[in-house]
Write a protein that holds these residues in place. Structure first.
Motif, PDB file in Angstrom:
ATOM      1  N   ASP A   1      61.976  33.051  49.493  1.00 58.80           N
ATOM      2  CA  ASP A   1      61.597  31.604  49.609  1.00 58.80           C
ATOM      3  C   ASP A   1      62.837  30.718  48.927  1.00 58.80           C
ATOM      4  OD1 ASP A   1      61.374  31.521  46.710  1.00 58.80           O
ATOM      5  OD2 ASP A   1      59.105  31.660  47.065  1.00 58.80           O
ATOM      6  N   GLU A   2      62.897  29.465  48.926  1.00 57.07           N
ATOM      7  CA  GLU A   2      63.738  28.377  48.564  1.00 57.07           C
ATOM      8  C   GLU A   2      63.990  28.845  46.969  1.00 57.07           C
ATOM      9  OE1 GLU A   2      59.784  26.638  48.358  1.00 57.07           O
ATOM     10  OE2 GLU A   2      60.924  27.467  50.085  1.00 57.07           O
ATOM     11  N   ASP A   3      63.117  29.342  46.050  1.00 54.62           N
ATOM     12  CA  ASP A   3      63.324  29.511  44.897  1.00 54.62           C
ATOM     13  C   ASP A   3      63.771  30.945  44.438  1.00 54.62           C
ATOM     14  OD1 ASP A   3      62.663  27.125  43.994  1.00 54.62           O
ATOM     15  OD2 ASP A   3      60.287  27.707  44.227  1.00 54.62           O
ATOM     16  N   GLY A   4      64.090  31.802  45.715  1.00 60.02           N
ATOM     17  CA  GLY A   4      64.652  33.194  45.471  1.00 60.02           C
ATOM     18  C   GLY A   4      63.542  34.265  45.575  1.00 60.02           C
ATOM     19  N   TRP A   5      62.094  33.997  45.499  1.00 65.34           N
ATOM     20  CA  TRP A   5      61.098  34.898  45.331  1.00 65.34           C
ATOM     21  C   TRP A   5      60.897  35.551  46.649  1.00 65.34           C
ATOM     22  CZ3 TRP A   5      59.378  36.728  41.089  1.00 65.34           C
ATOM     23  CH2 TRP A   5      59.295  35.733  39.994  1.00 65.34           C
ATOM     24  N   VAL A   6      60.954  36.857  46.778  1.00 62.92           N
ATOM     25  CA  VAL A   6      60.238  37.635  47.945  1.00 62.92           C
ATOM     26  C   VAL A   6      58.914  37.095  48.045  1.00 62.92           C
ATOM     27  CG1 VAL A   6      59.782  39.750  48.962  1.00 62.92           C
ATOM     28  CG2 VAL A   6      61.785  39.614  47.740  1.00 62.92           C
ATOM     29  N   GLN A   7      58.673  36.735  49.501  1.00 64.09           N
ATOM     30  CA  GLN A   7      57.234  36.258  49.787  1.00 64.09           C
ATOM     31  C   GLN A   7      56.648  37.198  51.183  1.00 64.09           C
ATOM     32  OE1 GLN A   7      55.076  34.032  48.661  1.00 64.09           O
ATOM     33  NE2 GLN A   7      56.579  33.222  47.027  1.00 64.09           N
ATOM     34  N   GLU A   8      55.426  37.430  50.989  1.00 63.89           N
ATOM     35  CA  GLU A   8      54.991  38.469  52.186  1.00 63.89           C
ATOM     36  C   GLU A   8      53.692  37.910  52.653  1.00 63.89           C
ATOM     37  OE1 GLU A   8      53.819  43.122  53.048  1.00 63.89           O
ATOM     38  OE2 GLU A   8      54.203  42.438  51.012  1.00 63.89           O
ATOM     39  N   ARG A   9      53.698  37.377  54.002  1.00 64.63           N
ATOM     40  CA  ARG A   9      52.687  36.655  54.265  1.00 64.63           C
ATOM     41  C   ARG A   9      51.865  37.374  55.494  1.00 64.63           C
ATOM     42  NH1 ARG A   9      51.763  31.632  51.644  1.00 64.63           N
ATOM     43  NH2 ARG A   9      53.566  31.429  50.358  1.00 64.63           N
TER      44      ARG A   9
END
Length: 186
Positions: A126-134
């Motif tokens: 994401d835009e803050d550098g966190w890995v996201q899994e959706r």
């Protein structure tokens, strides 16, 4: 080094995305080219339009990323649009599955495939550098979401056991996470 007959393809405004798919791994390649006016073209390896292609653009949207997903006997074309929404198409270009997913438009996405499309997930940073899994079915944050930060993410079998791991690229190197979201190493 010579151009293949029927290629190159040109569009006055260029292309917003392209992909080469081999659905059945039989060298019957399909070249998908997305244009900024919303069109998505499908060509065979000879440069001819693929017969039976029925894609219909959505008003005001265009495709910026493409991926082929094969889950069991079914194929899906994952098409990320310029507003972060996605279209999931069948081989004929018709919409096959409605998904509430929202994904970044500026990076390559990774996929963990489940037993079917609704149980499959999409990974991105994401835009803050966190890995996201959706989840594809609900856009719910699951699995790797906010467990680590990185600059990119991919899914591949790093251990050779036939089960793909999540590989997160960070400023320090790579982190490898197993199917249970446990970190294996760098």
């Amino acid at each position: 080094g010579r151009e293949v007959e029927g290629f190159p393809k040109r569009w006055s405004d260029g292309f917003s995305a392209f992909a080469v798919f081999d659905y059945d791994k039989n060298r019957q390649y399909r070249f998908l080219l997305a244009a900024p006016n919303g069109e998505l073209f499908n060509f065979r390896k000879e440069g001819e339009r693929t017969p039976g292609w029925k894609f219909q653009p959505r008003n005001g949207r265009h495709i910026v990323s493409l991926a082929h997903l094969s889950i069991g006997p079914k194929d899906y074309i994952f098409a990320g649009q310029d507003d972060g929404t996605v279209r999931i198409l069948g081989r004929t270009g018709e919409d096959r599955y409605d998904s509430p997913l929202r994904v970044p438009t500026d990076q390559k996405l990774a996929f963990r495939l489940g037993k079917d499309l609704p149980s499959s997930t999409v990974l991105f940073v994401d835009e803050d550098g966190w890995v996201q899994e959706r989840t594809v079915s609900t856009n719910e944050a699951v699995g790797m979401s906010r467990m680590t930060r990185g600059t990119s993410v991919r899914v591949e079998d790093q251990t050779g056991d036939g089960i793909p791991e999540v590989v997160v690229t960070t400023s320090e190197g790579e982190e490898i996470w197993d199917a249970r979201n446990q970190r294996l190493g760098t």
